[in-house]
Motif scaffolding. Structure first.
Motif, short mmCIF file in Angstrom:
data_model
loop_
_atom_site.label_atom_id
_atom_site.label_comp_id
_atom_site.label_asym_id
_atom_site.label_seq_id
_atom_site.Cartn_x
_atom_site.Cartn_y
_atom_site.Cartn_z
N ARG A 190 46.30 48.97 32.29
CA ARG A 190 46.16 47.56 32.64
C ARG A 190 47.13 47.18 33.76
O ARG A 190 46.78 46.45 34.70
CB ARG A 190 46.39 46.67 31.41
CG ARG A 190 45.23 46.65 30.43
CD ARG A 190 45.37 45.50 29.44
NE ARG A 190 46.48 45.70 28.52
CZ ARG A 190 46.39 46.37 27.38
NH1 ARG A 190 45.26 46.94 27.02
NH2 ARG A 190 47.45 46.47 26.59
N LEU A 191 48.35 47.65 33.66
CA LEU A 191 49.37 47.33 34.66
C LEU A 191 49.08 48.03 35.99
O LEU A 191 49.49 47.55 37.05
CB LEU A 191 50.75 47.75 34.14
CG LEU A 191 51.25 46.93 32.95
CD1 LEU A 191 52.48 47.59 32.34
CD2 LEU A 191 51.55 45.50 33.36
N LEU A 192 48.37 49.14 35.95
CA LEU A 192 47.96 49.84 37.17
C LEU A 192 46.81 49.11 37.86
O LEU A 192 46.76 48.99 39.09
CB LEU A 192 47.54 51.28 36.83
CG LEU A 192 46.99 52.16 37.95
CD1 LEU A 192 48.05 52.39 39.03
CD2 LEU A 192 46.50 53.50 37.38
N GLY A 193 45.87 48.59 37.06
CA GLY A 193 44.68 47.97 37.62
C GLY A 193 44.84 46.53 38.05
O GLY A 193 44.20 46.08 39.02
N ALA A 194 45.68 45.77 37.35
CA ALA A 194 45.80 44.34 37.63
C ALA A 194 46.17 44.01 39.08
O ALA A 194 45.56 43.12 39.68
CB ALA A 194 46.81 43.70 36.67
N PRO A 195 47.14 44.70 39.69
CA PRO A 195 47.45 44.38 41.09
C PRO A 195 46.30 44.64 42.05
O PRO A 195 46.18 43.97 43.07
CB PRO A 195 48.65 45.30 41.40
CG PRO A 195 49.24 45.65 40.08
CD PRO A 195 48.07 45.70 39.14
N LEU A 196 45.44 45.60 41.73
CA LEU A 196 44.29 45.89 42.58
C LEU A 196 43.34 44.70 42.59
O LEU A 196 42.80 44.32 43.63
CB LEU A 196 43.57 47.15 42.09
CG LEU A 196 44.39 48.42 41.94
CD1 LEU A 196 43.53 49.54 41.39
CD2 LEU A 196 45.01 48.83 43.27
N CYS A 197 43.11 44.13 41.41
CA CYS A 197 42.23 42.97 41.31
C CYS A 197 42.76 41.82 42.15
O CYS A 197 42.02 41.15 42.87
CB CYS A 197 42.13 42.53 39.84
SG CYS A 197 41.23 43.66 38.78
N ASP A 198 44.06 41.58 42.06
CA ASP A 198 44.66 40.46 42.79
C ASP A 198 44.66 40.71 44.31
O ASP A 198 44.42 39.79 45.09
CB ASP A 198 46.10 40.24 42.32
CG ASP A 198 46.17 39.74 40.88
OD1 ASP A 198 45.14 39.22 40.40
OD2 ASP A 198 47.22 39.90 40.24
N ALA A 199 44.93 41.96 44.70
CA ALA A 199 45.06 42.26 46.14
C ALA A 199 43.71 42.29 46.85
O ALA A 199 43.59 41.82 47.99
CB ALA A 199 45.76 43.60 46.32
N PHE A 200 42.69 42.84 46.19
CA PHE A 200 41.40 43.03 46.85
C PHE A 200 40.33 42.04 46.38
O PHE A 200 39.22 42.04 46.93
CB PHE A 200 40.91 44.45 46.65
CG PHE A 200 41.84 45.49 47.25
CD1 PHE A 200 41.97 45.61 48.62
CD2 PHE A 200 42.59 46.34 46.44
CE1 PHE A 200 42.82 46.55 49.18
CE2 PHE A 200 43.44 47.28 47.00
CZ PHE A 200 43.57 47.39 48.37
#
Length: 259
Positions: free
Chosen positions: A246-256
């Motif tokens: 979850r902590l790996l994927g969450a920034p991807l959602c926010d950035a892209f």
């Protein structure tokens, strides 16, 4: 010394050298409040200074974009396993651009390669890689991000195909000369977590592998221990691999904005 021993040590050395230069939401169970739950730091004791906290490379762009990957896409240092022991710095400051098709960390350690039918996936893709070192004979943490531009079904399909290929490679990890053990700890069409143990004689290496995709983006986090018989000062404390995912994927959602 066997050929595989030499190759495995060389592969590890390459990853450490890079560091010197340098899904959206998986399973929803509430992570236990252990050393490495999402909201809790690992319990390992840590020295004040170590190799991971060294200044970033002069060419790094801590607040900008590297290889088309914005700083906000990286997993926060405090969220990477064993941060209480190594105080991981911001990954954006260590990032180097890479092209899709260059090896992910586990591919180097497993002596594996992707199928040739994935060679065309690099078109229109951005990519970057960051390696953080805990020091000699300590844990290393490497993240790779590959982002397929646009919001078309083709970009989504490319990301999905890449994740499936990487997942198959993880499960098939068996470098020549080593006795491999692959234990899948979390799996879904959008993510995979696994522990890979490569033993040879009295030594070996342990690899904690995390892969996730958020629509058009694929990310890998690999945390691996030192080769040989020496043990790092920090014991592995992660109890919930889905929390790491979850902590790996969450920034991807926010950035892209692709979740």
């Amino acid at each position: 010394m066997s050929r595989h021993t030499t190759a495995l040590r060389a592969a590890t050395a390459v990853l450490v050298a890079l560091g010197a230069l340098t899904a959206c939401d998986p399973a929803e169970p509430e992570p236990a409040k252990t050393a490495q739950a999402p909201a809790a730091a690992p319990s390992s004791e840590a020295p004040a200074q170590n190799a991971a906290s060294a200044p970033a490379s002069p060419t790094a762009k801590a607040g900008g974009t590297v290889g088309g990957i914005p700083a906000s896409a990286w997993m926060a240092g405090a969220d990477i396993p064993l941060d209480s022991a190594y105080h991981w710095p911001a990954q954006a400051g260590k990032a180097k651009p890479v092209k899709n098709g260059e090896p992910f960390a586990f591919e180097t350690l497993c002596d594996s390669a992707r199928s040739s039918d994935l060679a065309g996936l690099g078109t229109g893709a951005d990519g970057a890689q960051s390696l953080l070192s805990g020091g000699t004979d300590e844990w290393q943490a490497q993240q790779t991000i590959v982002h397929f531009k646009g919001t078309s079904s083709g970009a989504v399909q490319s990301a999905g195909a890449l994740l499936r290929a990487l997942t198959d490679e993880v499960k098939a990890c068996a470098p020549d000369g080593a006795t491999p053990s692959v234990k899948v700890t979390a799996e879904d069409p959008a993510y995979l977590a696994a522990t890979i143990t490569l033993k040879q004689g009295s030594g070996g290496i342990t690899v904690h592998e995390y892969l996730t995709t958020t629509s058009t983006t694929v990310a890998e986090l690999t945390v691996y221990g030192p080769y040989g018989t020496k043990k790092p000062k920090a014991a592995w404390t992660v109890k919930d691999d889905t929390a790491v995912l979850r902590l790996l994927g969450a920034p991807l959602c926010d950035a892209f904005k692709n979740c």
